[in-house]
Design an enzyme around this catalytic site. Structure first.
Site, PDB file in Angstrom:
ATOM      1  N   THR A  28       2.693 -11.725  14.110  1.00 54.49           N
ATOM      2  CA  THR A  28       2.118 -12.897  13.452  1.00 54.49           C
ATOM      3  C   THR A  28       1.725 -12.636  12.000  1.00 54.49           C
ATOM      4  OG1 THR A  28      -0.067 -12.327  14.339  1.00 54.49           O
ATOM      5  CG2 THR A  28       1.277 -13.881  15.618  1.00 54.49           C
TER       6      THR A  28
ATOM      7  N   GLY B 158       6.160   1.150  10.500  1.00 56.41           N
ATOM      8  CA  GLY B 158       5.982   0.886   9.080  1.00 56.41           C
ATOM      9  C   GLY B 158       4.530   0.758   8.678  1.00 56.41           C
ATOM     10  N   THR B 159       3.624   0.986   9.604  1.00 56.26           N
ATOM     11  CA  THR B 159       2.185   0.894   9.320  1.00 56.26           C
ATOM     12  C   THR B 159       1.742   2.094   8.493  1.00 56.26           C
ATOM     13  OG1 THR B 159       1.838  -0.250  11.420  1.00 56.26           O
ATOM     14  CG2 THR B 159      -0.090   0.705  10.365  1.00 56.26           C
ATOM     15  N   THR B 160       0.975   1.842   7.442  1.00 57.03           N
ATOM     16  CA  THR B 160       0.496   2.921   6.580  1.00 57.03           C
ATOM     17  C   THR B 160      -1.016   3.061   6.710  1.00 57.03           C
ATOM     18  OG1 THR B 160       0.316   1.402   4.689  1.00 57.03           O
ATOM     19  CG2 THR B 160       2.386   2.602   4.954  1.00 57.03           C
TER      20      THR B 160
ATOM     21  N   ASN C   7       7.981   2.565   3.470  1.00 62.05           N
ATOM     22  CA  ASN C   7       8.689   1.470   2.815  1.00 62.05           C
ATOM     23  C   ASN C   7      10.114   1.442   3.366  1.00 62.05           C
ATOM     24  OD1 ASN C   7      10.228  -0.043   0.736  1.00 62.05           O
ATOM     25  ND2 ASN C   7       8.318   0.045  -0.411  1.00 62.05           N
TER      26      ASN C   7
ATOM     27  N   HIS D 195       0.121  -4.348  -6.310  1.00 64.00           N
ATOM     28  CA  HIS D 195       0.341  -5.172  -5.121  1.00 64.00           C
ATOM     29  C   HIS D 195      -0.534  -6.422  -5.167  1.00 64.00           C
ATOM     30  CE1 HIS D 195       2.254  -1.551  -3.427  1.00 64.00           C
ATOM     31  NE2 HIS D 195       2.877  -2.403  -2.626  1.00 64.00           N
ATOM     32  N   HIS D 196      -0.270  -7.310  -4.227  1.00 62.19           N
ATOM     33  CA  HIS D 196      -1.024  -8.550  -4.097  1.00 62.19           C
ATOM     34  C   HIS D 196      -2.496  -8.274  -3.792  1.00 62.19           C
ATOM     35  CE1 HIS D 196      -0.867  -7.916   0.298  1.00 62.19           C
ATOM     36  NE2 HIS D 196       0.374  -7.514   0.071  1.00 62.19           N
TER      37      HIS D 196
ATOM     38  N   LYS E   4      -3.930  -6.815  -0.257  1.00 62.92           N
ATOM     39  CA  LYS E   4      -3.589  -5.498   0.292  1.00 62.92           C
ATOM     40  C   LYS E   4      -4.835  -4.656   0.499  1.00 62.92           C
ATOM     41  CE  LYS E   4      -0.347  -1.662  -0.196  1.00 62.92           C
ATOM     42  NZ  LYS E   4       0.099  -1.841   1.204  1.00 62.92           N
TER      43      LYS E   4
END
Length: 250
Positions: free
Chosen positions: A14, A83-85, A109, A139-140, A143
């Site tokens: 989601t 892909g979780t950091t 990435n 980044h936005h 983040k």
């Protein structure tokens, strides 16, 4: 596990990236994992339940969930694209433990071009050991982590090229005189920037830089799907892989 039509699940379905991953997976998508169940979309709240229906799961959820996911996916024999950091040492060890039982692909990435930048960062780190290395990422505003996982991956690549211990040379605090051999980081947050990363090497008389700009978040979703399809190959053995393995780069 089928090499032609793997059953794909999305952990964190989601979220913004999870939603795009689901769109890219299309008919290969069998369900998702989220905090709130949605039976109409086959979204569940239990990691083991999702893993039991999948050949491979793309995980773009939250770092706090990684240890539980590692156990559930490994027990189910489900391949894992992570892909979780922002993982701490406990979570990273859980990833290593899972990789002893199933195929795990971990990447900060999923962009093919960024993967190539990491390869070049290692080469430049080796070739220019005395140059000052600095990494800037943008980044936005939403983040959570800074520096980004990708920025840290770039720093690790430079350190690996120099045969340095990354934890010993990374410099997150830019106050004061710059230490020799340090790899510096700077972060900017604002607006809705998808992701920008710049690696610069400075000497007294010259500079060289590498830059990557993500123009659309969908590039990460497409890369994640590419990784999932590669990982779901019937002959893929347990182990810890990266995007460089998918693209066959050094």
């Amino acid at each position: 596990m089928s090499s032609t039509s793997p059953r794909i699940g999305i952990a964190g379905i989601t979220g913004r990236l999870g939603h795009l991953c689901a769109e890219e997976a299309g008919p290969l998508l069998v369900g998702g994992l989220s905090r709130t169940a949605d039976p109409a979309r086959n979204i569940v709240t239990d990691a083991a339940e999702l893993a039991g229906t999948c050949d491979v799961i793309i995980d773009v959820s939250h770092a706090s969930l990684v240890p539980a996911h590692a156990k559930a996916f490994a027990k189910a024999g489900c391949a894992w694209v992570l892909g979780t950091t922002g993982l701490d040492s406990t979570a990273q060890q859980a990833v290593q433990d899972a990789a002893a039982q199933v195929a795990v692909l971990q990447a900060a990435n999923f962009s093919p071009a960024l993967t190539m930048l990491l390869s070049l960062a290692r080469q430049l780190g080796a070739a220019l050991p005395d140059y000052d290395a600095e990494i800037l990422e943008v980044h936005h505003r939403q983040k959570l982590d800074a520096p980004s996982g990708t920025a840290l991956a770039i720093g690790r690549a430079v350190a690996a090229g120099r045969d340095d211990e990354f934890e010993a040379v990374k410099r997150l605090d830019q106050n004061g005189k710059r230490p020799d051999g340090a790899i510096g980081f700077a972060s900017l947050r604002g607006g809705q920037v998808v992701g920008e990363h710049d690696l610069r090497f400075f000497a007294a008389d010259e500079e060289i830089s590498l830059s990557h700009r993500a123009l659309d978040r969908r590039v990460f979703a497409r890369g994640a799907l590419k990784a999932a399809l590669w990982l779901a190959d019937a002959h893929r053995t347990p182990g810890l892989y990266g995007m460089q393995d998918v693209l066959n780069t050094p």
